[in-house]
Design a protein around this motif. Structure first.
Motif, mmCIF file in Angstrom:
data_model
loop_
_atom_site.group_PDB
_atom_site.id
_atom_site.type_symbol
_atom_site.label_atom_id
_atom_site.label_comp_id
_atom_site.label_asym_id
_atom_site.label_seq_id
_atom_site.Cartn_x
_atom_site.Cartn_y
_atom_site.Cartn_z
ATOM 1 N N GLY A 147 0.825 -0.916 -0.086
ATOM 2 C CA GLY A 147 -0.260 -0.033 -0.175
ATOM 3 C C GLY A 147 0.690 1.420 -0.284
ATOM 4 O O GLY A 147 2.278 1.717 -0.234
ATOM 5 N N ALA A 148 -0.034 2.391 0.570
ATOM 6 C CA ALA A 148 1.270 3.569 0.080
ATOM 7 C C ALA A 148 2.103 3.901 1.474
ATOM 8 O O ALA A 148 1.249 3.036 2.481
ATOM 9 C CB ALA A 148 0.025 4.739 0.634
ATOM 10 N N VAL A 149 3.005 4.511 1.793
ATOM 11 C CA VAL A 149 3.813 4.522 2.435
ATOM 12 C C VAL A 149 3.626 6.076 3.528
ATOM 13 O O VAL A 149 3.098 6.791 2.728
ATOM 14 C CB VAL A 149 5.470 5.013 1.852
ATOM 15 N N HIS A 150 3.326 6.030 4.681
ATOM 16 C CA HIS A 150 3.013 7.208 5.177
ATOM 17 C C HIS A 150 4.144 8.169 6.514
ATOM 18 O O HIS A 150 4.744 7.364 7.056
ATOM 19 C CB HIS A 150 1.581 7.704 5.898
ATOM 20 N N LYS A 151 4.930 8.732 6.509
ATOM 21 C CA LYS A 151 5.974 8.733 7.280
ATOM 22 C C LYS A 151 5.011 10.025 8.123
ATOM 23 O O LYS A 151 4.533 10.789 8.105
ATOM 24 C CB LYS A 151 6.815 10.289 6.434
ATOM 25 N N ILE A 152 5.640 9.231 9.875
ATOM 26 C CA ILE A 152 5.666 10.307 11.084
ATOM 27 C C ILE A 152 6.745 10.875 11.945
ATOM 28 O O ILE A 152 7.850 9.492 11.878
ATOM 29 C CB ILE A 152 4.779 9.002 11.898
ATOM 30 N N GLU A 153 6.813 12.159 11.646
ATOM 31 C CA GLU A 153 7.765 12.620 12.815
ATOM 32 C C GLU A 153 7.364 12.967 14.260
ATOM 33 O O GLU A 153 6.672 13.911 14.290
ATOM 34 C CB GLU A 153 8.603 13.415 11.525
ATOM 35 N N SER A 165 0.864 -3.745 12.218
ATOM 36 C CA SER A 165 0.708 -5.222 10.878
ATOM 37 C C SER A 165 1.622 -4.271 9.649
ATOM 38 O O SER A 165 1.532 -4.095 8.978
ATOM 39 C CB SER A 165 -0.040 -5.692 11.048
ATOM 40 N N HIS A 166 0.982 -2.593 10.690
ATOM 41 C CA HIS A 166 0.808 -1.246 9.629
ATOM 42 C C HIS A 166 3.051 -0.840 9.540
ATOM 43 O O HIS A 166 2.688 0.098 8.860
ATOM 44 C CB HIS A 166 0.444 -0.373 9.737
ATOM 45 N N TYR A 206 7.575 5.234 9.324
ATOM 46 C CA TYR A 206 6.863 4.666 8.311
ATOM 47 C C TYR A 206 6.509 3.347 8.394
ATOM 48 O O TYR A 206 6.625 2.729 9.210
ATOM 49 C CB TYR A 206 8.174 4.488 7.409
ATOM 50 N N ILE A 207 4.857 4.087 7.860
ATOM 51 C CA ILE A 207 3.957 2.676 8.127
ATOM 52 C C ILE A 207 3.348 2.658 6.613
ATOM 53 O O ILE A 207 3.409 3.368 5.940
ATOM 54 C CB ILE A 207 2.812 3.722 9.178
ATOM 55 N N GLN A 208 2.653 1.425 6.870
ATOM 56 C CA GLN A 208 2.305 1.405 5.399
ATOM 57 C C GLN A 208 0.807 1.558 5.474
ATOM 58 O O GLN A 208 -0.035 1.210 6.933
ATOM 59 C CB GLN A 208 2.410 -0.474 4.540
ATOM 60 N N SER A 209 -0.162 1.425 3.934
ATOM 61 C CA SER A 209 -1.842 1.836 4.212
ATOM 62 C C SER A 209 -2.320 0.524 3.993
ATOM 63 O O SER A 209 -3.872 0.806 5.318
ATOM 64 C CB SER A 209 -2.142 2.763 3.090
#
Length: 227
Positions: A147-153, A165-166, A206-209
């Motif tokens: 899925g998409a990658v989302h970055k959390i700072e 799992s994400h 970094y997490i996946q959607s």
């Protein structure tokens, strides 16, 4: 080594440019195409014991493929197995990343890959097993997600809760604990979340959607069961 993401979105590829003599290490089977100047080698990253521990303990491939520009500059096209985004980051020799077992796609020659043992609680409850990949060194690191990658700072002491799992990757500067999603076990289980990771900064996560386990369960309902 330079890289460029092609067709960003669900079905990307990454084009890696290599100067004469340069190499890129990639997940086994990741190469889609390459210039005729590129030679393909199979290598046990970290030696036999390192490859064995990576395979037996973290579920990663025993061999990596090493693509070398042996007869002049050239390019390599790489793609992950599952649909999802590709993210490229530059390792500076200081920051280290923890990567879940299916997240590594490729890395420059200076990128070092090891298996890292988690604590008993994290290994038993975290869903990623007792071993994950610890990636350090210098040069470009290429990861892929489902899925998409989302970055959390995260700022110092800032917290964020992630369904395990994400997870794709996180910097070694963060800390995290495994805990119930809700205050009670019944509420945690019936909510569909169960256990989650509480990260604390500073650092990046970094997490996946999409959740690979949930997707697999959804697919299985359509598979005929033999009697």
């Amino acid at each position: 080594m330079k890289s460029e993401i092609l067709y960003p979105g669900a079905f990307p590829m990454v084009r890696v440019y290599l100067n004469d003599g340069e190499t890129v290490k990639a997940e086994s089977g990741a190469m889609v195409a390459a210039s005729p100047t590129i030679d393909i080698e199979s290598k046990m990253e970290g030696g036999f014991l390192g490859a064995l521990s990576r395979k037996m303990l973290s579920g990663e491939k025993f061999f990596f493929q090493t693509l070398r520009a042996s007869r002049g500059a050239g390019e390599v096209l790489l793609a992950p197995t599952v649909p999802g985004e590709i993210v490229v980051m530059d390792l500076d020799g200081v920051n280290e990343y923890m990567v879940q077992k299916d997240g590594f796609l490729a890395g420059a020659e200076g990128v070092k890959i090891e298996s890292k043992m988690q604590s008993f609680t994290r290994g038993l409850l975290g869903g990623e097993g007792f071993f994950i990949l610890k990636i350090s060194g210098t040069g470009q690191l290429i990861l892929n997600s489902f899925g998409a990658v989302h970055k959390i700072e995260l700022k110092p002491n800032e917290e964020y809760i992630v369904d395990n799992s994400h997870l794709v990757a996180w910097t070694a500067t963060t800390t995290y604990n495994i805990e119930k999603a809700s205050s009670g076990w019944i509420a945690s289980l019936t909510s569909g979340e169960g256990l989650v990771c509480r990260f604390r900064g500073p650092g990046v996560v970094y997490i996946q959607s999409r959740n690979p386990g949930s997707f697999g369960a959804w697919i299985r309902q359509f598979i005929p069961v033999s009697e």
